[in-house]
Design an enzyme around this catalytic site. Structure first.
Site, PDB file in Angstrom:
ATOM      1  N   ASP A 176      -5.035  57.619  60.601  1.00  0.00           N
ATOM      2  CA  ASP A 176      -3.574  57.708  60.669  1.00  0.00           C
ATOM      3  C   ASP A 176      -3.198  59.195  60.682  1.00  0.00           C
ATOM      4  O   ASP A 176      -3.586  59.949  59.780  1.00  0.00           O
ATOM      5  CB  ASP A 176      -2.917  57.019  59.474  1.00  0.00           C
ATOM      6  N   ILE A 177      -2.460  59.613  61.719  1.00  0.00           N
ATOM      7  CA  ILE A 177      -2.048  61.017  61.820  1.00  0.00           C
ATOM      8  C   ILE A 177      -1.002  61.293  60.746  1.00  0.00           C
ATOM      9  O   ILE A 177      -0.005  60.582  60.628  1.00  0.00           O
ATOM     10  CB  ILE A 177      -1.474  61.318  63.214  1.00  0.00           C
ATOM     11  N   GLU A 219       0.793  55.654  65.323  1.00  0.00           N
ATOM     12  CA  GLU A 219      -0.158  56.758  65.188  1.00  0.00           C
ATOM     13  C   GLU A 219      -1.437  56.323  64.477  1.00  0.00           C
ATOM     14  O   GLU A 219      -2.196  57.145  63.961  1.00  0.00           O
ATOM     15  CB  GLU A 219       0.490  57.926  64.439  1.00  0.00           C
TER      16      GLU A 219
END
Length: 526
Positions: A176-177, A219
């Site tokens: 997960d960004i 994301e």
């Protein structure tokens, strides 16, 4: 002859052979695309020019069938198939050879004897290219070029079954960004798309060809790692973390820096299902984000999500999870042994049969259902989604389930209206909703409905105690909703409080959010 003229001008290949496979007719279309002139191949065995056909069981079987039974055979070739190897008309189709569909049938001579066989060759290269592209689109994410969620989930089940047969290690990484919303807010959605595409490309270049990298949503990304144990997966995750941390993403003459949080898990033989395997990695990702971000956490070192003895003890959908009888509030929360999980926890409710039930066990039976609905629904109206979940889960008018429902419903409908909310953030809303004690309206004077609004908005606005503007906004708004709920002296319920809280949020939502949230009149009346 007129028939010969017709065969010479058709835009298909026409080949006529006799029972000895000698070529009787080889029309100009076949000359053009095969590079073999009719004068060269006429009255000569077809196999002298195409020896692979003699070794093709399908071709031999079909020709013998035509000669013997005088039937017509349709040879519908699949992708990457052909009868005669020829250069495609359009080089950019991606195929080395023309893709073909063929038909063959019997021909008789002037005396009515069936001694010949015709083959008609159709060029279907463009159709095959279109089919190939459609297949690619069906399994890949259009933005990043990575595999999509559906393909990943199918492959996860396949790799799980392969592990069951061969007992080889299998690991997964969930990415997960970090603070991706800030990227979108600062550089716009085009900037965010640029980051997603280049982030995915960097990881695909880092992993092996046998590894499967997919965009799970927003994301969030996943990587399935065959023949990889937990320690090796953690090392890979750490190398990717450093790679992303040290990378500069140059967008419109601006260098953007990002970090990534990761959760890792290795499949546990005889314990895991595909779902529990993924959930351990997902839980590890949640721990990475909650403990500072930009880190790798192994789900194999975390406690199990649900102990089997706890799950087996939860047998009733309403009332006491153990026996189903009505639950009653105690005068004060007490530390006692929960009759469901057998752990010493604070409990505020007890059933008529004397079972004490902790908040964790009350929430556990409903949390997964709420999560599954919220992650898959496209509903944009908060009240409609609320009643949909209540209907599927048979939630009573007063229930701790509303503690989970409120933030999840707000975050889900905000996402469906176009807000930048990831699946991880919806799950975070559910987890934070669990922290609201059952009976908090009576024991601490804070209704779970107003607290749930605060939880959802804190995630949307990325508020924290050191962000004064966002913090004060949350305190003011949740205080107003809590005060409004306190002014009702008629019969009330958790359901009514939630409806009122969501309706009041909708009234002011366009003042604090990019758009107005939706809250229609409920169908249910309590």
């Amino acid at each position: 002859m007129i028939a010969d003229q017709l065969l010479d001008i058709v835009d298909n290949g026409v080949v006529i052979i006799d029972e000895d496979y000698s070529v009787i007719k080889w029309n100009p279309w076949m000359e053009k695309f095969s590079g073999i002139k009719a004068s060269e191949i006429s009255n000569k065995p077809l196999f002298d020019f195409y020896p692979h056909l003699k070794e093709s069981p399908g071709f031999i079987r079909n020709t013998k069938s035509v000669f013997k039974f005088k039937n017509v055979v349709f040879m519908s070739q699949k992708l990457h198939k052909f009868l005669f190897p020829m250069t495609p008309r359009h080089i950019k189709t991606g195929f080395e050879f023309m893709q073909q569909r063929c038909t063959m049938g019997p021909l008789h001579d002037a005396e009515g004897r069936y001694r010949y066989l015709y083959i008609i060759v159709y060029d279907v290269t463009e159709l095959a290219a279109s089919e190939l592209e459609n297949r690619k689109l069906s399994v890949t994410d259009a933005l990043t070029g990575s595999y999509n969620r559906r393909f990943f989930e199918n492959r996860l089940k396949e790799e799980f079954d392969r592990h069951a047969r061969y007992h080889r290690p299998l690991s997964i990484i969930v990415f997960d960004i970090d603070f991706f919303k800030q990227v979108n807010d600062t550089y716009g959605h085009l900037g965010g798309d640029f980051i997603l595409k280049n982030f995915a490309e960097k990881i695909r270049n880092r992993i092996r060809s046998v590894d499967l990298f997919a965009r799970y949503g927003g994301e969030e990304f996943c990587c399935l790692l065959p023949e990889t144990c937990n320690n090796e997966a953690v090392k890979l995750g750490e190398s990717i973390r450093l790679l992303i941390e040290d990378s500069y993403f140059n967008y419109n003459d601006t260098s953007i820096r990002i970090t990534v949080s990761q959760g890792v898990a290795e499949l546990l033989p005889d314990k895991d299902t595909p779902d529990s395997f993924f959930k351990r990695a997902d839980k590890a990702l949640y721990v990475s984000k909650e403990t500072g971000r930009n880190k790798v956490t192994s789900g194999n070192s975390l406690p199990e999500l649900i102990e089997n003895n706890e799950q087996d003890s939860i047998t009733h959908d309403q009332g006491c999870p153990k026996c189903g009888s009505p639950l009653h509030f105690k005068d004060n929360p007490v530390s006692t042994k929960c009759d469901i999980c057998k752990k010493a926890r604070v409990a505020v409710v007890q059933c008529g049969n004397g079972h004490s039930v902790c908040d964790s066990c009350q929430n556990k039976r409903i949390a997964t259902l709420i999560q599954n609905i919220c992650l898959t629904t496209e509903e944009k109206d908060m009240i409609v989604l609320l009643e949909t979940i209540i209907g599927q889960a048979a939630i009573a008018v007063c229930s701790p389930a509303y503690h989970l429902l409120v933030p999840a419903v707000i975050l889900t409908t905000y996402r469906n209206l176009g807000g930048n909310i990831s699946e991880t953030q919806i799950k975070t809303g559910l987890e934070r909703g669990k922290s609201i004690p059952y009976g908090s309206c009576g024991f601490s004077g804070i209704c779970a409905a107003s607290a749930g609004v605060g939880i959802a908005l804190s995630i949307i606005l990325e508020a924290s105690p050191d962000k004064m503007k966002e913090r004060n906004l949350l305190i003011k708004l949740t205080g107003q909703i809590n005060q409004s709920l306190s002014q009702s002296y008629s019969h009330t319920s958790c359901f009514n409080n939630v409806v009122k809280a969501l309706s009041e949020l909708a009234e002011v939502s366009d003042q604090i959010l990019p758009f107005r949230l939706l809250a229609s009149e409920p169908h249910r009346k309590d």
